[in-house]
Design an enzyme around this catalytic site. Structure first.
Site, PDB file in Angstrom:
ATOM      1  N   PRO A  23      49.612  42.799  33.287  1.00 29.50           N
ATOM      2  CA  PRO A  23      49.189  41.818  34.291  1.00 29.50           C
ATOM      3  C   PRO A  23      48.563  40.595  33.607  1.00 29.50           C
ATOM      4  O   PRO A  23      47.774  40.744  32.676  1.00 29.50           O
ATOM      5  CB  PRO A  23      48.135  42.585  35.110  1.00 29.50           C
ATOM      6  CG  PRO A  23      47.679  43.713  34.233  1.00 29.50           C
ATOM      7  CD  PRO A  23      48.834  44.047  33.349  1.00 29.50           C
ATOM      8  N   CYS A  25      46.962  36.843  34.841  1.00 30.74           N
ATOM      9  CA  CYS A  25      46.635  35.808  35.819  1.00 30.74           C
ATOM     10  C   CYS A  25      47.303  34.502  35.423  1.00 30.74           C
ATOM     11  O   CYS A  25      47.268  34.119  34.248  1.00 30.74           O
ATOM     12  CB  CYS A  25      45.133  35.541  35.827  1.00 30.74           C
ATOM     13  SG  CYS A  25      44.185  36.842  36.579  1.00 30.74           S
ATOM     14  N   ALA A  57      46.309  40.100  38.298  1.00 33.19           N
ATOM     15  CA  ALA A  57      45.141  40.476  39.091  1.00 33.19           C
ATOM     16  C   ALA A  57      45.146  39.669  40.387  1.00 33.19           C
ATOM     17  O   ALA A  57      45.155  38.440  40.367  1.00 33.19           O
ATOM     18  CB  ALA A  57      43.864  40.195  38.310  1.00 33.19           C
ATOM     19  N   GLN A 100      48.465  44.307  40.433  1.00 27.94           N
ATOM     20  CA  GLN A 100      47.104  44.740  40.115  1.00 27.94           C
ATOM     21  C   GLN A 100      46.143  44.192  41.170  1.00 27.94           C
ATOM     22  O   GLN A 100      46.096  42.978  41.381  1.00 27.94           O
ATOM     23  CB  GLN A 100      46.713  44.216  38.732  1.00 27.94           C
ATOM     24  CG  GLN A 100      45.365  44.743  38.260  1.00 27.94           C
ATOM     25  CD  GLN A 100      44.934  44.125  36.943  1.00 27.94           C
ATOM     26  OE1 GLN A 100      44.882  42.896  36.823  1.00 27.94           O
ATOM     27  NE2 GLN A 100      44.614  44.950  35.966  1.00 27.94           N
ATOM     28  N   TYR A 180      35.160  42.864  35.518  1.00 27.37           N
ATOM     29  CA  TYR A 180      35.238  42.464  36.923  1.00 27.37           C
ATOM     30  C   TYR A 180      34.471  43.490  37.768  1.00 27.37           C
ATOM     31  O   TYR A 180      33.889  44.433  37.215  1.00 27.37           O
ATOM     32  CB  TYR A 180      36.702  42.268  37.337  1.00 27.37           C
ATOM     33  CG  TYR A 180      37.330  41.141  36.531  1.00 27.37           C
ATOM     34  CD1 TYR A 180      36.881  39.833  36.695  1.00 27.37           C
ATOM     35  CD2 TYR A 180      38.295  41.390  35.559  1.00 27.37           C
ATOM     36  CE1 TYR A 180      37.392  38.797  35.924  1.00 27.37           C
ATOM     37  CE2 TYR A 180      38.812  40.362  34.783  1.00 27.37           C
ATOM     38  CZ  TYR A 180      38.364  39.068  34.976  1.00 27.37           C
ATOM     39  OH  TYR A 180      38.860  38.037  34.216  1.00 27.37           O
ATOM     40  N   ARG A 228      43.391  50.355  35.232  1.00 25.89           N
ATOM     41  CA  ARG A 228      43.111  49.783  33.913  1.00 25.89           C
ATOM     42  C   ARG A 228      41.640  49.968  33.600  1.00 25.89           C
ATOM     43  O   ARG A 228      40.787  49.591  34.401  1.00 25.89           O
ATOM     44  CB  ARG A 228      43.449  48.297  33.949  1.00 25.89           C
ATOM     45  CG  ARG A 228      43.901  47.801  32.622  1.00 25.89           C
ATOM     46  CD  ARG A 228      44.735  46.567  32.735  1.00 25.89           C
ATOM     47  NE  ARG A 228      45.571  46.549  31.565  1.00 25.89           N
ATOM     48  CZ  ARG A 228      45.811  45.478  30.852  1.00 25.89           C
ATOM     49  NH1 ARG A 228      45.309  44.316  31.199  1.00 25.89           N
ATOM     50  NH2 ARG A 228      46.570  45.556  29.784  1.00 25.89           N
ATOM     51  N   LEU A 299      47.674  43.612  21.365  1.00 23.54           N
ATOM     52  CA  LEU A 299      48.403  43.097  20.202  1.00 23.54           C
ATOM     53  C   LEU A 299      49.564  43.997  19.798  1.00 23.54           C
ATOM     54  O   LEU A 299      49.769  44.275  18.618  1.00 23.54           O
ATOM     55  CB  LEU A 299      47.443  42.897  19.027  1.00 23.54           C
ATOM     56  CG  LEU A 299      46.565  41.634  19.110  1.00 23.54           C
ATOM     57  CD1 LEU A 299      45.564  41.592  17.965  1.00 23.54           C
ATOM     58  CD2 LEU A 299      47.415  40.359  19.098  1.00 23.54           C
ATOM     59  N   ARG A 322      50.626  38.654  25.780  1.00 20.76           N
ATOM     60  CA  ARG A 322      50.875  37.313  25.249  1.00 20.76           C
ATOM     61  C   ARG A 322      52.264  37.147  24.658  1.00 20.76           C
ATOM     62  O   ARG A 322      52.885  36.089  24.796  1.00 20.76           O
ATOM     63  CB  ARG A 322      49.793  36.954  24.227  1.00 20.76           C
ATOM     64  CG  ARG A 322      48.477  36.613  24.905  1.00 20.76           C
ATOM     65  CD  ARG A 322      47.325  36.637  23.960  1.00 20.76           C
ATOM     66  NE  ARG A 322      47.013  37.989  23.522  1.00 20.76           N
ATOM     67  CZ  ARG A 322      46.037  38.300  22.688  1.00 20.76           C
ATOM     68  NH1 ARG A 322      45.286  37.353  22.184  1.00 20.76           N
ATOM     69  NH2 ARG A 322      45.807  39.551  22.346  1.00 20.76           N
TER      70      ARG A 322
END
Ligand code: FNR
Length: 359
Positions: A23, A25, A57, A100, A180, A228, A299, A322
């Site tokens: 996920p 944003c 999210a 999510q 969060y 998560r 990673l 990423r």
């Protein structure tokens, strides 16, 4: 067959391979609705060969948005817009689609990262958290949640899950990581309550587990429910990995089907020295201790590393973030590099390296 491209079953749902788009944003919605950006972004990922895409999210309440641009599922118009988006993605590819659900808690009401990520000086909204402790110096001070807030927010998660179901998602993830709202309940650094929601771990887990139970009650058994979590807080005095293990056991008992072992900012300024696969050991230990379907992240940008992790029993699947932004077709390339042959959609067949020997 490579481990990464072998099929996976979670609960009653089959996935064609073990690559999940994590996920992420996009901070590009309007009133919680997806925009043209989302159609393009998720469209490019949908044709990229991953077995699953978890949409970013998505806030269960307007106050639970990180930024004004966050997606939402607090009203039916948002559910319809997401249904439209995923219907169009389904016409492109058989990849499984999840979403999510989140509430940003004390990390809400901010500018997007590209505008500094600090609290909105204008146009912000009152925020809530376990305790009245700001996330950092440039963040708003939250109010400690009241009894009414507990009721309202757990109901918002339940309603969000119902809407996600109506929209047609294959699986659901709950965000209990990265500081969060639900994650902040778990951390003694953010949760200093003196009532039944604070103090010992059993109390700190109470609200996140209440939310999980409410969601599980409306999210059908035929569709996986995932969570998560953070491996630990990466901070003195914060939640440790033993807490996470206990949490994962409790999540399993509450009917959660899979867990993604992540890491992220529970406290402002936390520094994590991340190297490829730096969270593998935590994922492995969660998997071994609980027997839950476990997703590794962090990673994992090299397909060989992902393959090795699965072969070594670190996890059942991997989430890639990423690297997917740089290369939405990461999974197609991974399949080729792992000797799976070209799994390209027919339109891309001519790009297959097998058609261009020596290229
Ligand atoms: C993220 N991450 C993230 N995590 C999450 O649980 N929900 C989210 O919505 C987001 N949003 C998000 C946006 C962007 C732009 C990035 C780069 C990251 C964290 C992400 O899912 C992942 O856990 C980390 O990025 C680590 O994985 P990689 O990037 O090393 O593969």
């Amino acid at each position: 067959m490579s481990a990464l491209f072998s099929p996976l079953r979670i609960g009653q749902l089959d996935f064609s391979n073990r690559v999940f788009v994590a996920p992420m944003c996009q901070y590009s919605g309007v009133d919680g609705l997806p925009s043209d950006w989302h159609c393009q972004h998720y469209g490019s990922l949908a044709v990229g060969g991953a077995g699953a895409i978890t949409l970013e999210a998505t806030a269960v309440a307007p106050e639970g948005r990180i930024t004004n641009g966050c997606l939402g599922l607090w009203n039916d118009a948002q559910a319809s817009a997401l249904a439209q988006l995923i219907n169009s993605l389904r016409r492109l590819s058989p990849t499984r689609l999840g979403i999510q659900l989140s509430h940003a808690g004390r990390k809400a009401s901010c500018h997007p990262p590209w505008a500094g990520g600090e609290a909105l000086a204008q146009g912000g909204w009152p925020i809530v958290a376990p305790s009245a402790i700001a996330f950092g110096p440039n963040r708003s001070l939250p109010s400690a949640m009241t009894e009414a807030d507990f009721e309202q927010i757990s109901q918002a998660f339940e309603d969000g899950a119902r809407r996600a179901l109506r929209a047609g998602f294959d699986y659901l993830e709950l965000h209990l990581a990265h500081g969060y709202l639900l994650s902040s309940f778990l951390s003694p650094l953010a949760n200093c309550r003196g009532d039944r929601y604070g103090g010992p771990l059993s109390n700190r887990m109470r609200f996140p587990l209440e939310v999980v139970s409410k969601v599980r009650a409306v999210w059908p058994d035929s569709k996986p429910l995932g969570v998560r979590v953070n491996a630990h807080d990466w901070c003195d005095g914060g939640a440790g990995f033993e807490d996470t293990l206990a949490l994962c056991h409790a999540l399993k008992s509450a009917g959660v089907d899979f867990v993604c072992v992540s890491a992220g900012a529970v406290v402002d300024g936390t520094r994590i020295s991340a190297t490829p696969g730096y969270l593998f050991e935590y994922a492995r230990r969660v998997r071994e201790a609980t027997g839950m379907v476990t997703r590794a992240v962090g990673l994992i940008h090299d397909s060989q590393l992902a393959e090795q992790a699965l072969c070594d029993g670190v996890a059942d699947c991997v989430a890639v973030a990423r690297a997917m932004l740089f290369d939405p077709r990461w999974a197609l390339k991974a399949a080729y590099l792992l000797g799976e042959g070209a799994r390209f959609p027919p339109q891309m067949m001519l790009a297959s390296p097998e058609r261009w020997p020596g290229a």
